[in-house]
Design a protein around this motif. Structure first.
Motif, mmCIF file in Angstrom:
data_model
loop_
_atom_site.group_PDB
_atom_site.id
_atom_site.type_symbol
_atom_site.label_atom_id
_atom_site.label_comp_id
_atom_site.label_asym_id
_atom_site.label_seq_id
_atom_site.Cartn_x
_atom_site.Cartn_y
_atom_site.Cartn_z
ATOM 1 N N SER A 119 -2.077 0.711 -0.110
ATOM 2 C CA SER A 119 -1.008 -0.208 -0.540
ATOM 3 C C SER A 119 -1.478 -1.156 -1.636
ATOM 4 N N ALA A 162 8.279 -3.491 7.917
ATOM 5 C CA ALA A 162 8.232 -4.040 6.571
ATOM 6 C C ALA A 162 7.206 -5.150 6.434
ATOM 7 N N GLY A 163 6.332 -4.979 5.488
ATOM 8 C CA GLY A 163 5.412 -6.051 5.153
ATOM 9 C C GLY A 163 4.342 -6.296 6.185
ATOM 10 N N ARG A 172 4.258 -12.886 7.855
ATOM 11 C CA ARG A 172 4.986 -13.104 6.616
ATOM 12 C C ARG A 172 5.614 -14.489 6.561
ATOM 13 N N GLY A 184 10.816 -5.835 2.924
ATOM 14 C CA GLY A 184 9.470 -6.339 2.713
ATOM 15 C C GLY A 184 9.412 -7.855 2.752
ATOM 16 N N PHE A 190 2.340 -4.901 -0.288
ATOM 17 C CA PHE A 190 3.127 -3.676 -0.352
ATOM 18 C C PHE A 190 2.941 -2.852 0.914
ATOM 19 N N ASN A 191 3.852 -1.929 1.083
ATOM 20 C CA ASN A 191 3.806 -1.050 2.237
ATOM 21 C C ASN A 191 4.089 0.368 1.747
ATOM 22 N N ASP A 208 8.172 -0.224 -4.156
ATOM 23 C CA ASP A 208 7.435 -0.336 -2.892
ATOM 24 C C ASP A 208 8.163 0.595 -1.938
ATOM 25 N N ASN A 212 8.176 0.404 2.631
ATOM 26 C CA ASN A 212 9.320 -0.427 2.295
ATOM 27 C C ASN A 212 10.292 0.360 1.420
#
Lengths: 363, 349
Positions: A119, A162-163, A172, A184, A190-191, A208, A212
């Motif tokens: 990522s 996500a994320g 996050r 995200g 990034f994923n 992404d 994501n």
């Protein structure tokens, strides 16, 4: 057989475009002895015509620490000159070359790699120095019930993750509304990123797109500006945004592979239009110059030899023609993962299946 | 607008805690932002391209940096494998130390003691390796679990196994007092500080997981002053806890955010620096209120701050360790920059 496969192909129903005659120089790149190209996931050229290939040369491997498992290796970045002569390797034994996804060269000839498993997006100077990493490789990977071994999982991340960088430190942040699936986290975590592009001001756009389903915009210094998109099929939503490109006006073209369309956004991410009828766009590029063209590959999946044709379009989506099909032979394509079209009728295509880059000349 | 509505809005405005610029902070930002107010900015500069890497050698995440008596710079990095690289005071590459050594799996911190020995703290092997200046292994602390006996880091809310005197659980940093006693912050798995004598014999330890005074929640960094007091960056509790040489709690500094990295300058007048680093997951929300380094007296009086998050020269991208070579010369190891900066401060006289 060919016609049938096009007719039943998702999204290809109305796309029986004229065939474009073309040639291929398949043995362009000369590898040194005892060095092998693997899956040619990424290919790009710089202003001098040097060719960069970001290739998957092995499985990323895991080592056990005291309480966590660390990942290493799996991909390499090679440079060749315009005649295909091997120049050297960049980023050998660096951090986070796990599963190659994309390489692009910006107008200043900096080389950017996108790695879908670590990522990371990493900007290298033309001389190979690291100028700027973006994103963060998960500190550790989970082997066993909680996830796959690297290289086996193909970077697949469950929806809703996500994320979430496993072991990646703080979460996050809280306090805001829960993000939409695939949206995200704000910032450059990034994923499973898939591609990178720039506008004329040097702003950075990153799809992404595996874990994501968003496009993130950064200024030229890597400062996060915004992101847009979530998982879905509505305008502005994505289902595996797999590749992206910009035009001279700064519009963003996103290959929304899982939705069989290319979505076009303005520079701030406002949806403008979508282009359908060219299959499941896996790799796209826009040629420079006064009359730019949009190319999109309806790549075959690695478990089939259906589709595989590449479309040439005007930027408004009008199809001018198509060429090629899936296969192992010269002038056939094996799961094209990236196209470079720095010159309008001279394309470099990187293939996952055939472990090669073909230089395509259109007539 | 009716009067009652106006009052209502005024109350709301108070509740949402506007910051210095009048912007409203989210709850996460309130937690991450340092409490200290109106701290003067210290002008500074960063030396460009300070460390010169040989062709084909790459830093990965740089988590550790330390300097020795001659000004040589030691960089501990998570590259393809974990590596320890030495540069001279001009930034020229000198040598690699510990290539392939059993104690390297996932770098966390490096420190140089008063005899110029180099101590590498590796949280992937649970080991601390003491190298001579020539790069010879002099002593090892901790024990790498044998393959197949890999313990699991407990999840949040799950108590870790009881801490053993000579075994770490993802320890984070090492420090030395003037007598050469060794102090270890331990760490992600355990929540304690351990004291050993200079020969590595266990003396005592302090701390358990929690937020009460003397408890620790991710002791991430530690350093000692000339009197042998120990300053522990209690990162997830957003405070520095100061212990005496016997690890009795003396005082707590909680105005400078989450201390990812602390260091104390040498010399007769010592200063304490602490980094409220921006998050390593690059979350832009938290990044907006973090990323600065505080300069303090040892008693916790805040003298100034410098820095902001970002990836350009002179900006910080998640400081993970600092070396305070002198009051105005600071080296930063940064995770998300993949590099080291040499920072020169120009405090107003």
């Amino acid at each position: 057989m060919r016609i049938i496969s096009i007719l039943i192909g998702a999204g290809s129903l109305f796309a029986q475009a004229p065939e474009i005659a073309f040639d291929s120089a398949p043995n362009l790149l000369k590898m040194p002895d005892r060095m092998y190209m693997g899956e040619a996931a990424g290919v790009a050229t710089n202003s001098k015509g040097h060719i960069y290939v970001y290739t998957r040369t092995g499985d990323a491997y895991a080592t056990t620490g005291t309480s966590r498992t660390f990942s290493h290796g799996g991909s390499r970045l090679f440079e060749f000159d315009q005649t295909g002569k091997y120049v050297g390797e960049i980023g050998q034994n660096s951090y986070g070359f796990l599963v190659a996804q994309s390489v692009r060269v910006d107008p200043q000839d900096n080389i950017w790699i996108v790695d879908k498993l670590s990522s990371l997006v990493v900007k290298f100077a033309p001389d190979g120095r690291v100028l700027m990493p973006m994103g963060r490789k998960p500190e550790a990977i989970f082997v066993g019930a909680r996830g796959g071994v690297p290289g086996a999982g193909r970077g697949a991340v469950p929806a809703g993750a996500a994320g979430a960088a496993p072991g990646g430190g703080r979460g996050r942040g809280e306090g805001g509304p829960a993000p939409l699936p695939g949206a995200g986290a704000p910032g450059d975590l990034f994923n499973g990123p898939s591609d990178v592009a720039w506008d004329a001001q040097g702003n950075i756009f990153i799809s992404d797109g595996f874990g994501n389903a968003r496009i993130a915009k950064f200024d030229k210094n890597g400062k996060y500006l915004k992101s847009w998109g979530s998982r879905g099929s509505e305008p502005g939503q994505f289902n595996n945004p797999r590749s992206l490109a910009t035009d001279a006006q700064g519009n963003i073209y996103v290959a929304d592979k899982g939705n069989n369309r290319i979505q076009v956004f303005d520079n701030d991410g406002t949806f403008k239009t979508e282009i359908a009828g060219v299959g499941a766009p896996t790799a796209i590029c826009i040629s420079p110059g006064s009359h730019p063209y949009l190319y999109a590959s309806n790549s075959n999946e690695v478990n089939s030899l259906d589709h595989g044709e590449i479309y040439k379009m005007e930027l408004d989506g009008k199809v001018l023609g198509q060429f090629g099909r899936a296969g192992h032979l010269i002038k056939e394509f094996g799961a094209v993962n990236q196209i470079d079209c720095r010159r309008a009728n001279e394309l470099y295509v990187g293939e996952l299946m055939n472990w090669r880059v073909q230089k395509i000349t259109l007539h | 607008m009716k009067k009652s509505q106006r009052i209502c809005l005024a109350v709301l405005a108070l509740l949402s805690m506007p910051n210095f610029f009048g912007q409203t902070l989210t709850r996460a930002q309130e937690r991450a932002k340092a409490k200290a107010q109106n701290v003067p900015e210290i002008p500074y500069e960063s030396a460009p391209n300070f460390l010169k890497l040989p062709t084909g050698v790459y830093f990965g995440e740089v988590v550790g940096v330390a300097t020795n008596s001659k000004g040589h710079v030691f960089v501990y990095t998570r590259s393809y494998d974990t590596r320890l690289l030495e540069f001279d005071q001009a930034g020229k590459f000198v040598k690699e130390i510990g290539e392939g050594v059993y104690g390297f799996a996932f770098a966390h911190a490096v420190r140089v003691d008063s005899q110029d020995n180099i101590w590498a703290v590796d949280e992937g092997t649970n080991m601390i390796v003491k190298f001579s200046p020539e790069g010879k292994v002099l002593m090892v602390l901790g024990h790498r679990p044998e393959s197949g006996e890999v313990p699991v880091t407990p999840g949040f809310g799950v108590a870790p196994p009881a801490a053993e005197p000579y075994t770490f659980n993802r320890q984070t940093d090492v420090a030395f007092d003037p007598q050469g006693n060794i102090f270890v912050s331990d760490g992600y798995g355990n929540s304690r500080v351990v004291k050993y004598d200079k020969n590595g014999r266990y003396i005592t330890s302090a701390g358990s997981r929690g937020s009460e005074p003397g408890q620790l929640n991710l002791p991430h960094t530690l350093t000692a002053d000339a009197k042998g007091n120990i300053y522990v960056g209690d990162r997830s509790n957003s405070r520095i806890q100061v212990f005496d040489n016997d690890l009795k709690l003396k005082t707590v500094y909680d105005q400078v955010g989450a201390p990812w990295a602390v260091c104390i300058t040498p010399g007769p007048h010592q200063y304490l620096y602490s980094s409220n680093s921006n998050p390593d997951n690059n979350n832009s929300e938290i990044m907006a209120v973090t990323g600065e380094v505080y300069k303090m007296e040892l008693d916790g009086t805040i003298l100034g701050k410098f820095g902001k998050p970002g990836k350009q020269l002179g900006e910080f991208s998640t400081i993970h360790e600092m070396d305070c070579r002198s009051e105005n010369e600071i080296y930063t190891a940064e995770i998300n920059r993949w590099g080291v900066q040499k920072i020169v401060l120009h405090p107003k006289k």
